[in-house]
Design a protein around this motif. Structure first.
Motif, PDB file in Angstrom:
ATOM      1  N   ASP A  24       0.827  -1.213   0.000  1.00 31.69           N
ATOM      2  CA  ASP A  24       0.000   0.000   0.000  1.00 31.69           C
ATOM      3  C   ASP A  24       0.862   1.264   0.000  1.00 31.69           C
ATOM      4  N   GLU A  25       1.926   1.250   0.782  1.00 32.57           N
ATOM      5  CA  GLU A  25       2.830   2.403   0.853  1.00 32.57           C
ATOM      6  C   GLU A  25       3.477   2.661  -0.516  1.00 32.57           C
ATOM      7  N   PHE A  26       3.986   1.607  -1.130  1.00 31.82           N
ATOM      8  CA  PHE A  26       4.617   1.756  -2.446  1.00 31.82           C
ATOM      9  C   PHE A  26       3.591   2.180  -3.490  1.00 31.82           C
ATOM     10  N   GLU A  27       2.395   1.609  -3.410  1.00 33.78           N
ATOM     11  CA  GLU A  27       1.354   1.966  -4.369  1.00 33.78           C
ATOM     12  C   GLU A  27       1.046   3.462  -4.293  1.00 33.78           C
ATOM     13  N   HIS A  28       0.910   3.968  -3.088  1.00 37.04           N
ATOM     14  CA  HIS A  28       0.626   5.395  -2.894  1.00 37.04           C
ATOM     15  C   HIS A  28       1.770   6.248  -3.450  1.00 37.04           C
ATOM     16  N   GLN A  29       2.996   5.884  -3.140  1.00 39.36           N
ATOM     17  CA  GLN A  29       4.154   6.656  -3.598  1.00 39.36           C
ATOM     18  C   GLN A  29       4.301   6.621  -5.118  1.00 39.36           C
ATOM     19  N   VAL A  30       4.137   5.449  -5.703  1.00 40.51           N
ATOM     20  CA  VAL A  30       4.263   5.312  -7.152  1.00 40.51           C
ATOM     21  C   VAL A  30       3.176   6.127  -7.848  1.00 40.51           C
ATOM     22  N   HIS A  31       1.975   6.063  -7.311  1.00 41.15           N
ATOM     23  CA  HIS A  31       0.873   6.840  -7.887  1.00 41.15           C
ATOM     24  C   HIS A  31       1.189   8.339  -7.840  1.00 41.15           C
ATOM     25  N   MET A  32       1.713   8.806  -6.727  1.00 40.96           N
ATOM     26  CA  MET A  32       2.069  10.220  -6.571  1.00 40.96           C
ATOM     27  C   MET A  32       3.171  10.622  -7.555  1.00 40.96           C
ATOM     28  N   VAL A  33       4.220   9.812  -7.659  1.00 41.29           N
ATOM     29  CA  VAL A  33       5.321  10.102  -8.579  1.00 41.29           C
ATOM     30  C   VAL A  33       4.805  10.108 -10.011  1.00 41.29           C
ATOM     31  N   TYR A  34       3.962   9.134 -10.339  1.00 39.62           N
ATOM     32  CA  TYR A  34       3.408   9.072 -11.692  1.00 39.62           C
ATOM     33  C   TYR A  34       2.622  10.343 -12.021  1.00 39.62           C
ATOM     34  N   GLN A  35       1.764  10.760 -11.110  1.00 38.73           N
ATOM     35  CA  GLN A  35       0.959  11.961 -11.362  1.00 38.73           C
ATOM     36  C   GLN A  35       1.837  13.185 -11.593  1.00 38.73           C
ATOM     37  N   ILE A  36       2.869  13.325 -10.788  1.00 36.12           N
ATOM     38  CA  ILE A  36       3.764  14.475 -10.934  1.00 36.12           C
ATOM     39  C   ILE A  36       4.489  14.424 -12.274  1.00 36.12           C
ATOM     40  N   LEU A  37       5.097  13.276 -12.584  1.00 41.05           N
ATOM     41  CA  LEU A  37       5.870  13.171 -13.823  1.00 41.05           C
ATOM     42  C   LEU A  37       4.984  13.247 -15.065  1.00 41.05           C
ATOM     43  N   ASP A  38       3.788  12.689 -14.974  1.00 41.83           N
ATOM     44  CA  ASP A  38       2.881  12.718 -16.123  1.00 41.83           C
ATOM     45  C   ASP A  38       2.351  14.129 -16.393  1.00 41.83           C
TER      46      ASP A  38
END
Length: 181
Positions: A24-38
Protein backbone atom coordinates in the motif's frame (compact mmCIF):
# COMPACT_ATOMS: atom_id res chain seq x y z
CA UNK A 1 11.37 -4.12 -25.86
CA UNK A 2 9.89 -1.25 -23.84
CA UNK A 3 7.26 -3.53 -22.30
CA UNK A 4 9.90 -6.07 -21.32
CA UNK A 5 12.02 -3.40 -19.65
CA UNK A 6 9.01 -1.93 -17.85
CA UNK A 7 7.84 -5.35 -16.70
CA UNK A 8 11.26 -6.32 -15.30
CA UNK A 9 11.78 -3.14 -13.29
CA UNK A 10 8.15 -2.99 -12.14
CA UNK A 11 8.27 -6.64 -11.05
CA UNK A 12 11.48 -6.02 -9.10
CA UNK A 13 9.91 -3.06 -7.29
CA UNK A 14 6.75 -5.07 -6.65
CA UNK A 15 8.75 -7.97 -5.22
CA UNK A 16 10.54 -5.59 -2.84
CA UNK A 17 7.21 -4.10 -1.74
CA UNK A 18 5.69 -7.54 -1.22
CA UNK A 19 8.73 -8.87 0.61
CA UNK A 20 8.68 -5.93 3.02
CA UNK A 21 4.86 -5.94 3.42
CA UNK A 22 4.67 -2.38 2.07
CA UNK A 23 2.41 -2.80 -0.98
CA UNK A 24 0.00 0.00 0.00
CA UNK A 25 2.83 2.40 0.85
CA UNK A 26 4.62 1.76 -2.45
CA UNK A 27 1.35 1.97 -4.37
CA UNK A 28 0.63 5.40 -2.89
CA UNK A 29 4.15 6.66 -3.60
CA UNK A 30 4.26 5.31 -7.15
CA UNK A 31 0.87 6.84 -7.89
CA UNK A 32 2.07 10.22 -6.57
CA UNK A 33 5.32 10.10 -8.58
CA UNK A 34 3.41 9.07 -11.69
CA UNK A 35 0.96 11.96 -11.36
CA UNK A 36 3.76 14.48 -10.93
CA UNK A 37 5.87 13.17 -13.82
CA UNK A 38 2.88 12.72 -16.12
CA UNK A 39 1.62 16.24 -15.52
CA UNK A 40 5.05 17.87 -15.82
CA UNK A 41 5.91 17.15 -19.45
CA UNK A 42 8.73 19.71 -19.42
CA UNK A 43 10.41 17.96 -16.50
CA UNK A 44 10.28 14.66 -18.41
CA UNK A 45 11.87 16.40 -21.39
CA UNK A 46 14.66 17.64 -19.11
CA UNK A 47 15.23 14.10 -17.79
CA UNK A 48 15.50 12.81 -21.36
CA UNK A 49 17.63 15.65 -22.72
CA UNK A 50 21.02 14.28 -23.83
CA UNK A 51 22.98 17.46 -23.05
CA UNK A 52 21.99 17.58 -19.40
CA UNK A 53 24.46 15.67 -17.25
CA UNK A 54 23.35 12.52 -15.46
CA UNK A 55 24.39 13.94 -12.07
CA UNK A 56 22.21 17.00 -12.61
CA UNK A 57 19.20 14.84 -13.50
CA UNK A 58 19.73 12.70 -10.40
CA UNK A 59 20.09 15.80 -8.22
CA UNK A 60 16.79 17.20 -9.58
CA UNK A 61 15.00 13.91 -8.89
CA UNK A 62 16.41 13.74 -5.37
CA UNK A 63 15.39 17.35 -4.62
CA UNK A 64 11.83 16.65 -5.72
CA UNK A 65 11.22 13.12 -4.45
CA UNK A 66 13.74 12.05 -1.79
CA UNK A 67 11.66 13.33 1.14
CA UNK A 68 8.40 11.95 -0.34
CA UNK A 69 9.27 8.41 -1.40
CA UNK A 70 11.01 5.35 -0.01
CA UNK A 71 14.68 4.68 -0.60
CA UNK A 72 13.72 1.76 -2.84
CA UNK A 73 11.59 3.88 -5.17
CA UNK A 74 14.18 6.66 -5.16
CA UNK A 75 16.80 4.03 -6.01
CA UNK A 76 14.70 2.88 -8.97
CA UNK A 77 14.38 6.44 -10.31
CA UNK A 78 18.12 7.03 -9.94
CA UNK A 79 18.88 3.70 -11.59
CA UNK A 80 16.71 4.65 -14.57
CA UNK A 81 18.80 7.79 -15.05
CA UNK A 82 22.09 5.92 -14.60
CA UNK A 83 21.06 3.29 -17.16
CA UNK A 84 19.80 6.01 -19.54
CA UNK A 85 16.28 4.55 -19.45
CA UNK A 86 14.40 7.59 -18.22
CA UNK A 87 11.95 7.38 -21.12
CA UNK A 88 10.60 4.17 -19.53
CA UNK A 89 9.90 5.65 -16.08
CA UNK A 90 6.18 6.31 -16.65
CA UNK A 91 5.66 2.91 -18.23
CA UNK A 92 7.46 1.20 -15.33
CA UNK A 93 5.29 3.04 -12.81
CA UNK A 94 2.12 2.13 -14.72
CA UNK A 95 3.18 -1.51 -14.91
CA UNK A 96 3.89 -1.52 -11.15
CA UNK A 97 0.40 -0.16 -10.44
CA UNK A 98 -1.08 -2.89 -12.67
CA UNK A 99 0.88 -5.51 -10.71
CA UNK A 100 -0.59 -4.15 -7.48
CA UNK A 101 -4.12 -4.28 -8.92
CA UNK A 102 -3.60 -7.90 -9.99
CA UNK A 103 -2.25 -8.77 -6.55
CA UNK A 104 -5.25 -7.14 -4.85
CA UNK A 105 -7.72 -8.74 -7.29
CA UNK A 106 -8.89 -5.39 -8.66
CA UNK A 107 -10.16 -5.24 -12.24
CA UNK A 108 -10.47 -2.00 -14.18
CA UNK A 109 -13.64 -1.54 -16.21
CA UNK A 110 -13.79 1.25 -18.77
CA UNK A 111 -17.32 2.52 -19.30
CA UNK A 112 -17.94 4.66 -22.37
CA UNK A 113 -21.18 6.62 -22.60
CA UNK A 114 -22.57 9.32 -24.89
CA UNK A 115 -23.17 11.66 -21.93
CA UNK A 116 -21.53 11.88 -18.50
CA UNK A 117 -22.86 9.29 -16.05
CA UNK A 118 -24.26 10.19 -12.65
CA UNK A 119 -22.73 8.79 -9.49
CA UNK A 120 -25.84 6.63 -9.04
CA UNK A 121 -25.46 5.15 -12.53
CA UNK A 122 -21.77 4.44 -11.95
CA UNK A 123 -22.59 2.74 -8.63
CA UNK A 124 -25.24 0.53 -10.31
CA UNK A 125 -22.81 -0.48 -13.06
CA UNK A 126 -20.13 -1.20 -10.46
CA UNK A 127 -22.47 -3.40 -8.40
CA UNK A 128 -23.59 -5.37 -11.49
CA UNK A 129 -19.98 -5.94 -12.55
CA UNK A 130 -18.96 -6.99 -9.03
CA UNK A 131 -21.78 -9.54 -8.88
CA UNK A 132 -21.09 -10.94 -12.35
CA UNK A 133 -17.28 -11.05 -12.14
CA UNK A 134 -16.83 -11.72 -8.40
CA UNK A 135 -13.93 -9.26 -8.31
CA UNK A 136 -13.28 -5.79 -7.01
CA UNK A 137 -14.01 -3.28 -9.76
CA UNK A 138 -12.40 0.07 -10.44
CA UNK A 139 -14.47 2.11 -12.89
CA UNK A 140 -13.00 4.53 -15.41
CA UNK A 141 -15.55 6.56 -17.34
CA UNK A 142 -15.21 8.15 -20.76
CA UNK A 143 -17.62 10.27 -22.74
CA UNK A 144 -17.90 9.63 -26.49
CA UNK A 145 -20.90 11.30 -28.17
CA UNK A 146 -20.33 9.21 -31.32
CA UNK A 147 -21.86 6.14 -29.62
CA UNK A 148 -25.17 8.09 -29.66
CA UNK A 149 -26.59 6.34 -26.58
CA UNK A 150 -26.19 3.27 -24.41
CA UNK A 151 -22.86 2.03 -23.07
CA UNK A 152 -19.69 0.25 -24.05
CA UNK A 153 -18.02 -1.58 -21.17
CA UNK A 154 -14.52 -2.99 -21.45
CA UNK A 155 -13.10 -5.30 -18.79
CA UNK A 156 -9.70 -6.68 -19.71
CA UNK A 157 -10.00 -8.09 -23.21
CA UNK A 158 -13.80 -8.44 -23.06
CA UNK A 159 -16.10 -5.78 -24.48
CA UNK A 160 -19.85 -5.42 -23.99
CA UNK A 161 -21.20 -3.09 -26.66
CA UNK A 162 -24.72 -1.99 -25.74
CA UNK A 163 -24.42 1.30 -27.59
CA UNK A 164 -26.75 2.57 -30.28
CA UNK A 165 -23.71 2.94 -32.54
CA UNK A 166 -22.90 -0.76 -32.03
CA UNK A 167 -26.48 -1.82 -32.69
CA UNK A 168 -26.61 0.27 -35.87
CA UNK A 169 -23.34 -1.27 -37.02
CA UNK A 170 -24.71 -4.76 -36.31
CA UNK A 171 -27.94 -3.96 -38.17
CA UNK A 172 -25.93 -2.62 -41.11
CA UNK A 173 -23.93 -5.87 -41.25
CA UNK A 174 -27.11 -7.96 -41.15
CA UNK A 175 -28.69 -5.92 -43.96
CA UNK A 176 -25.52 -6.21 -46.01
CA UNK A 177 -25.53 -10.00 -45.52
CA UNK A 178 -29.17 -10.16 -46.65
CA UNK A 179 -28.32 -8.35 -49.88
CA UNK A 180 -25.63 -10.90 -50.71
CA UNK A 181 -28.01 -13.88 -50.40
Amino acid sequence: MAQLIAKRYAKALFDIALENHRIDEFEHQVHMVYQILDSEKEFMKILQHPQILMDEKIKMLEEIFSSKVSNELMGLLVLMIQKNRQEYILEILTTFLEEVKNYKGIVTATVVSAVPLTTEQINKITQKLISSLNKQIQIETQVDPSIIGGLKIRVGDRILDASIEGKLHSLKSQLYDLQLV
